[in-house]
Scaffold this motif. Sequence first.
Motif, PDB file in Angstrom:
ATOM      1  N   GLN A 245       0.834  -1.212   0.000  1.00  0.00           N
ATOM      2  CA  GLN A 245       0.000   0.000   0.000  1.00  0.00           C
ATOM      3  C   GLN A 245       0.863   1.254   0.000  1.00  0.00           C
ATOM      4  N   LEU A 246       1.920   1.241   0.821  1.00  0.00           N
ATOM      5  CA  LEU A 246       2.826   2.387   0.899  1.00  0.00           C
ATOM      6  C   LEU A 246       3.549   2.593  -0.430  1.00  0.00           C
ATOM      7  N   TYR A 247       3.945   1.486  -1.052  1.00  0.00           N
ATOM      8  CA  TYR A 247       4.645   1.562  -2.343  1.00  0.00           C
ATOM      9  C   TYR A 247       3.712   2.102  -3.427  1.00  0.00           C
ATOM     10  N   LEU A 251       4.699   6.344  -1.049  1.00  0.00           N
ATOM     11  CA  LEU A 251       5.026   6.823   0.300  1.00  0.00           C
ATOM     12  C   LEU A 251       6.318   6.214   0.826  1.00  0.00           C
ATOM     13  N   ILE A 252       6.904   5.295   0.053  1.00  0.00           N
ATOM     14  CA  ILE A 252       8.237   4.761   0.330  1.00  0.00           C
ATOM     15  C   ILE A 252       9.032   4.874  -0.976  1.00  0.00           C
ATOM     16  N   PRO A 253      10.358   4.784  -0.932  1.00  0.00           N
ATOM     17  CA  PRO A 253      11.137   4.908  -2.177  1.00  0.00           C
ATOM     18  C   PRO A 253      10.766   3.820  -3.175  1.00  0.00           C
ATOM     19  N   GLN A 254      10.717   4.176  -4.438  1.00  0.00           N
ATOM     20  CA  GLN A 254      10.428   3.189  -5.476  1.00  0.00           C
ATOM     21  C   GLN A 254      11.591   2.214  -5.651  1.00  0.00           C
ATOM     22  N   ASP A 255      12.775   2.618  -5.183  1.00  0.00           N
ATOM     23  CA  ASP A 255      13.933   1.719  -5.213  1.00  0.00           C
ATOM     24  C   ASP A 255      14.273   1.216  -3.805  1.00  0.00           C
ATOM     25  N   PHE A 256      13.244   0.978  -2.997  1.00  0.00           N
ATOM     26  CA  PHE A 256      13.440   0.546  -1.608  1.00  0.00           C
ATOM     27  C   PHE A 256      14.315  -0.704  -1.506  1.00  0.00           C
ATOM     28  N   ASP A 257      14.239  -1.567  -2.524  1.00  0.00           N
ATOM     29  CA  ASP A 257      14.964  -2.832  -2.484  1.00  0.00           C
ATOM     30  C   ASP A 257      16.477  -2.651  -2.655  1.00  0.00           C
ATOM     31  N   LYS A 258      16.887  -1.456  -3.016  1.00  0.00           N
ATOM     32  CA  LYS A 258      18.311  -1.188  -3.176  1.00  0.00           C
ATOM     33  C   LYS A 258      18.869  -0.329  -2.045  1.00  0.00           C
ATOM     34  N   LYS A 259      18.017   0.047  -1.099  1.00  0.00           N
ATOM     35  CA  LYS A 259      18.422   0.936  -0.001  1.00  0.00           C
ATOM     36  C   LYS A 259      18.882   0.116   1.204  1.00  0.00           C
ATOM     37  N   SER A 260      20.154   0.245   1.543  1.00  0.00           N
ATOM     38  CA  SER A 260      20.674  -0.430   2.731  1.00  0.00           C
ATOM     39  C   SER A 260      20.310   0.374   3.969  1.00  0.00           C
ATOM     40  N   ILE A 261      20.551  -0.209   5.120  1.00  0.00           N
ATOM     41  CA  ILE A 261      20.228   0.479   6.367  1.00  0.00           C
ATOM     42  C   ILE A 261      21.067   1.750   6.525  1.00  0.00           C
ATOM     43  N   LYS A 262      22.282   1.747   5.970  1.00  0.00           N
ATOM     44  CA  LYS A 262      23.122   2.950   6.025  1.00  0.00           C
ATOM     45  C   LYS A 262      22.588   4.035   5.100  1.00  0.00           C
ATOM     46  N   ASP A 263      22.103   3.632   3.925  1.00  0.00           N
ATOM     47  CA  ASP A 263      21.508   4.600   3.000  1.00  0.00           C
ATOM     48  C   ASP A 263      20.310   5.286   3.644  1.00  0.00           C
ATOM     49  N   ILE A 264      19.503   4.493   4.308  1.00  0.00           N
ATOM     50  CA  ILE A 264      18.292   5.024   4.943  1.00  0.00           C
ATOM     51  C   ILE A 264      18.663   5.972   6.081  1.00  0.00           C
ATOM     52  N   ARG A 265      19.663   5.594   6.851  1.00  0.00           N
ATOM     53  CA  ARG A 265      20.117   6.476   7.947  1.00  0.00           C
ATOM     54  C   ARG A 265      20.589   7.815   7.390  1.00  0.00           C
TER      55      ARG A 265
END
Length: 429
Positions: A245-247, A251-265
């Motif tokens: 739903q968020l995707y 409401l979340i990045p369209q490339d969420f699957d490529k975002k590491s925890i460091k990228d998100i931080r």
Amino acid sequence: MKAKGQRLVTSYFIITIFLLVISFVYKVDLLKKNDKKLPKIAENKTVVTVFTRNSAYSSRLKKDIEKFNLENNKIYIDYKSFDDDYSNILRLSLQSSGRPDIFQLGFYDVIEKEEIYTMEDLNINNFDEIDKSRIFMYKGKNIGLKVSGATVKFVWNKDIFIKSGLNPDNPPETWQELLYYAKKIKQSNPQIVPFEFPASNFGEIKMSIGEPSVFKGDIYTTFWNYKKGEYNFNYSKDIITKYNQLYSDNLIPQDFDKKSIKDIRNDFIEGKTAMMISTSDDKAYFEDNKIDMNIGISNLPRFFGEGSRKYYLTNFNVLVVYKNDNDLNSVISVYKYLYDEYKKLNDESVKQTNLKYAEYDNMKYFDFEGNDPTGSLNINFPKVNSLIYDGIKGKMKIDEVIQNLNSYFNYMKDAKIKKEPDFLIDYIR
């Protein structure tokens, strides 16, 4: 043509030599980080070398070990902690004279090659008050002790909440509320991504999909049902649906699957995202880099009607003992000291109440996972990740994703049982 072929061979040869030189220089540089002379206080003592990754506990552990070294007349602990290059330094050190006696498990090669002691070898049962969930098992062997782990938390930018007309002290308590908050934030701040979660590998998927699901049944974050002895990804349906739903609503990045925890931080620190799933490892980064932000920290949102269970610690630190030629009694003594020391630090972190990031260390609702067979199966994790991504992106029906995950994981488990009929004995409780 012949001359051209010779030039190509020469070029390849030069490139190969160049790469070998670069590799050698890199290895020498890594080993230099580990090559430090011992202080005078270590003279006439048995030196026990300990390697770990840097964590929220590293600085405090270092101070306590310094005190140990001053007070102990027989043993000197040579403690070294490393950042992202830990695994490379460990691999190189294990091939040199400066290899550690005790280290944080970074890869399974040493287990496969039987280069580390089992708990039975060390007579570990003599340690007092060891919780069975603290013992790390791999392929039926008790390999090491889980001494620490990271909490998984929900973090939000209070200033963005205020700009969006949201109460900065009231985070969403349910995932449905999070969807509402995300829409409010997007309406008021179109340039900001309302919410991010780490999902670039299966370890991060365990945080973002496994953790929100463990309240639904007798499962670990891998969806291993430790009572029935099977994998059950049915429990993931609600959170995958919510992420879908968020995707779909951007409401979340369209490339969420490529975002590491460091990228998100980094996105969060730069004010590009308002809410994120974070771990207590981020706390050390915030403090070390003196990040000055008006943030809130809480446990993850829940699904309505869920029972009362605990979350599980992630990125847990497993300490193992290498088969060195060092005095084993001294090594075991340090191993016990480290276990007790980490236990003390864990207990102290729960009691913290006045520090800005104290909620990161609140482990009241967290526990260590028990024995999980997933690491013993030859799971194709990129395949697994892709299935989950397809469900979130709407490329595949979520029920179909779940069915495929259940079929695949249980097929791999059953194949293992055919080869080793008693395989599941240690994984069901």
